[in-house]
Motif scaffolding. Structure first.
Motif, PDB file in Angstrom:
ATOM      1  N   THR A  19      43.007  31.098  77.650  1.00 31.06           N
ATOM      2  CA  THR A  19      44.170  31.080  76.604  1.00 31.06           C
ATOM      3  C   THR A  19      43.833  29.937  75.877  1.00 31.06           C
ATOM      4  O   THR A  19      43.007  28.853  76.204  1.00 31.06           O
ATOM      5  CB  THR A  19      45.481  30.767  77.316  1.00 31.06           C
ATOM      6  OG1 THR A  19      45.313  29.638  78.062  1.00 31.06           O
ATOM      7  CG2 THR A  19      45.817  31.881  78.142  1.00 31.06           C
ATOM      8  N   ALA A  20      44.365  29.650  74.609  1.00 27.03           N
ATOM      9  CA  ALA A  20      44.475  28.399  73.849  1.00 27.03           C
ATOM     10  C   ALA A  20      45.794  28.128  73.597  1.00 27.03           C
ATOM     11  O   ALA A  20      46.719  29.067  73.374  1.00 27.03           O
ATOM     12  CB  ALA A  20      43.965  28.708  72.290  1.00 27.03           C
ATOM     13  N   GLY A  39      47.264  26.827  64.634  1.00 24.78           N
ATOM     14  CA  GLY A  39      46.202  26.156  65.272  1.00 24.78           C
ATOM     15  C   GLY A  39      45.268  26.793  66.499  1.00 24.78           C
ATOM     16  O   GLY A  39      44.286  27.337  66.570  1.00 24.78           O
ATOM     17  N   ILE A  40      46.564  27.439  67.234  1.00 23.63           N
ATOM     18  CA  ILE A  40      46.064  27.961  68.618  1.00 23.63           C
ATOM     19  C   ILE A  40      45.709  29.599  68.274  1.00 23.63           C
ATOM     20  O   ILE A  40      44.690  30.041  68.827  1.00 23.63           O
ATOM     21  CB  ILE A  40      47.156  28.022  69.777  1.00 23.63           C
ATOM     22  CG1 ILE A  40      48.191  28.575  69.480  1.00 23.63           C
ATOM     23  CG2 ILE A  40      47.154  26.551  70.278  1.00 23.63           C
ATOM     24  CD1 ILE A  40      49.282  28.864  70.437  1.00 23.63           C
ATOM     25  N   GLU A  45      41.261  33.340  68.069  1.00 22.83           N
ATOM     26  CA  GLU A  45      40.557  34.340  67.193  1.00 22.83           C
ATOM     27  C   GLU A  45      39.100  33.944  67.195  1.00 22.83           C
ATOM     28  O   GLU A  45      38.385  34.971  67.675  1.00 22.83           O
ATOM     29  CB  GLU A  45      41.300  34.510  65.940  1.00 22.83           C
ATOM     30  CG  GLU A  45      40.475  35.726  65.234  1.00 22.83           C
ATOM     31  CD  GLU A  45      40.988  35.750  63.744  1.00 22.83           C
ATOM     32  OE1 GLU A  45      40.543  36.849  63.021  1.00 22.83           O
ATOM     33  OE2 GLU A  45      41.943  35.144  63.548  1.00 22.83           O
ATOM     34  N   GLN A  46      38.758  32.475  67.161  1.00 19.53           N
ATOM     35  CA  GLN A  46      37.413  32.499  67.391  1.00 19.53           C
ATOM     36  C   GLN A  46      36.528  32.460  68.402  1.00 19.53           C
ATOM     37  O   GLN A  46      35.274  32.565  68.636  1.00 19.53           O
ATOM     38  CB  GLN A  46      37.197  31.025  66.616  1.00 19.53           C
ATOM     39  CG  GLN A  46      37.678  30.796  65.215  1.00 19.53           C
ATOM     40  CD  GLN A  46      37.850  29.319  64.676  1.00 19.53           C
ATOM     41  OE1 GLN A  46      37.715  28.271  65.515  1.00 19.53           O
ATOM     42  NE2 GLN A  46      38.279  29.138  63.645  1.00 19.53           N
ATOM     43  N   ARG A  47      37.449  32.266  69.499  1.00 19.01           N
ATOM     44  CA  ARG A  47      36.838  32.278  71.034  1.00 19.01           C
ATOM     45  C   ARG A  47      37.239  33.443  72.043  1.00 19.01           C
ATOM     46  O   ARG A  47      36.986  33.317  73.083  1.00 19.01           O
ATOM     47  CB  ARG A  47      37.119  30.762  71.231  1.00 19.01           C
ATOM     48  CG  ARG A  47      36.750  29.755  70.577  1.00 19.01           C
ATOM     49  CD  ARG A  47      37.319  28.462  71.294  1.00 19.01           C
ATOM     50  NE  ARG A  47      36.799  28.108  72.542  1.00 19.01           N
ATOM     51  CZ  ARG A  47      37.403  26.991  73.243  1.00 19.01           C
ATOM     52  NH1 ARG A  47      37.840  25.928  72.615  1.00 19.01           N
ATOM     53  NH2 ARG A  47      36.978  26.856  74.579  1.00 19.01           N
ATOM     54  N   PRO A  51      46.291  33.253  72.500  1.00 18.17           N
ATOM     55  CA  PRO A  51      47.226  32.188  72.027  1.00 18.17           C
ATOM     56  C   PRO A  51      48.598  32.227  72.866  1.00 18.17           C
ATOM     57  O   PRO A  51      49.297  33.188  73.015  1.00 18.17           O
ATOM     58  CB  PRO A  51      47.530  32.238  70.642  1.00 18.17           C
ATOM     59  CG  PRO A  51      47.308  33.737  70.501  1.00 18.17           C
ATOM     60  CD  PRO A  51      46.313  34.221  71.424  1.00 18.17           C
ATOM     61  N   VAL A  52      48.890  30.926  73.465  1.00 19.47           N
ATOM     62  CA  VAL A  52      50.281  30.826  74.057  1.00 19.47           C
ATOM     63  C   VAL A  52      50.750  29.467  73.829  1.00 19.47           C
ATOM     64  O   VAL A  52      50.124  28.538  73.816  1.00 19.47           O
ATOM     65  CB  VAL A  52      49.658  30.823  75.765  1.00 19.47           C
ATOM     66  CG1 VAL A  52      51.011  30.368  76.693  1.00 19.47           C
ATOM     67  CG2 VAL A  52      49.055  32.169  76.283  1.00 19.47           C
ATOM     68  N   VAL A  53      52.316  29.617  73.750  1.00 21.80           N
ATOM     69  CA  VAL A  53      53.012  28.450  73.669  1.00 21.80           C
ATOM     70  C   VAL A  53      53.576  28.003  74.999  1.00 21.80           C
ATOM     71  O   VAL A  53      54.162  29.049  75.565  1.00 21.80           O
ATOM     72  CB  VAL A  53      53.928  28.742  72.686  1.00 21.80           C
ATOM     73  CG1 VAL A  53      55.131  27.620  72.568  1.00 21.80           C
ATOM     74  CG2 VAL A  53      53.366  28.961  71.283  1.00 21.80           C
TER      75      VAL A  53
END
Length: 317
Positions: A19-20, A39-40, A45-47, A51-53
């Protein structure tokens, strides 16, 4: 949006791909918070991450220092909805309790961020603190990233070109002063409250301006007393509204403060329905008028100004 309300509710394989994670209190979901969400999303997407808040149901100060804990800008559900509107797809929102407060910073990183959330990238504000006694900070995360397998992005202070620094405390101050347009600019969306429509004293109807009265409890931070232009959302439909916050001083200063919305060009029975009131601009303070005629004349002017202010606007602006 997928929402987990506790760490135990997260399935073991939920974040197996990594996760980011954006971490913070996210009260008000202002422009800085929205930058974290963006940002996340980009990092994920790049990695090839999710994405997680990660945030808390209650302000940690409500447990650690209740004497200085600020009033929340949004309810828990309002924050969840606002995060979804900002583009978040997964939110882990957990109670900040004594057990979590006692977790040492090193254990917080290893057990919660790495083992539970499978964090491979972290994003947070420079002032973020974590772990027992607030021992963990951005410097510790940056030092520990390579060892624990995550990269770190620290978001510096977000500024508006005219308003300057954007923060939850400045948003809160603006709302409490009635500067809802200033707060909305820092939040990237309107100040709003919501509740259930209840019966009032029917004075507005008797004057020719029926109002929807918000019952207790009200979700969201109610702005300073006064009359506002804004919108009311009922049953999925949006109506322009002249909104009163406070006590109608013409009929005396006694009685509880209320939030009432006069929905323009609307007639119908909405008692018992959920209503969301969104504030656009403060028109005036609350004043006592010399009589009913003067009050009606002022309300007519409030409605006229509301139509002018809202012309061409949408409640999402």
């Amino acid at each position: 949006m997928r929402v987990y309300r506790s760490l135990d509710a997260i399935p073991a394989d939920a974040f197996a791909g990594g996760t980011a994670v954006a971490i913070g209190k996210f009260d008000g979901v202002h422009l800085g918070h929205r930058a974290l969400v963006r940002g996340i999303a980009e990092a994920a997407e790049q990695r090839g991450l999710e994405p997680v808040v990660f945030t808390f149901e209650n302000n940690p100060l409500s447990l650690l220092r209740p004497d200085i804990c600020p009033v929340p800008i949004m309810s828990t559900q309002q924050r969840i909805d606002a995060l979804a509107g900002a583009g978040a797809t997964t939110c882990v929102i957990v109670p900040f309790d004594e057990a979590l407060a006692a977790v040492p910073a090193e254990e917080f990183m290893a057990r919660i961020l790495v083992d539970t959330l499978h964090a491979r990238h972290l994003s947070f504000g420079r002032d973020f603190r974590f772990g027992h006694g607030g021992a963990g900070d951005a410097a510790l995360l940056e030092r520990s990233g390579e060892r624990l397998g995550f990269t770190v992005e620290v978001l510096e202070q977000v500024e508006d070109p005219e308003l300057g620094r954007v923060s939850s405390s400045r948003v809160r101050e603006a709302i409490l002063q009635g500067d809802v347009d200033v707060a909305a600019r820092m939040m990237g969306g309107p100040v709003s409250v919501r509740s259930i429509v209840v019966h009032g004293d029917a004075r507005g109807r008797e004057l020719g301006f029926p109002t929807a009265n918000l019952g207790d409890p009200i979700e969201g931070l109610v702005p300073a007393h006064g009359v506002y232009a804004g919108w009311a959302i009922v049953g999925g439909r949006q109506y322009e509204a002249a909104i009163s916050v406070g006590v109608n001083l013409t009929f005396g200063a006694d009685g509880p403060a209320r939030v009432e919305a006069n929905l323009l060009d609307f007639s119908g029975d909405i008692y018992g329905e959920e209503i969301e009131v969104r504030f656009a601009e403060r028109l005036r303070g609350m004043v006592a008028f010399s009589g009913i005629d003067a009050l009606i004349e002022r309300i007519q002017e409030d409605v006229r100004q509301t139509r002018v202010i809202l012309l061409g606007q949408d409640s999402s602006q």
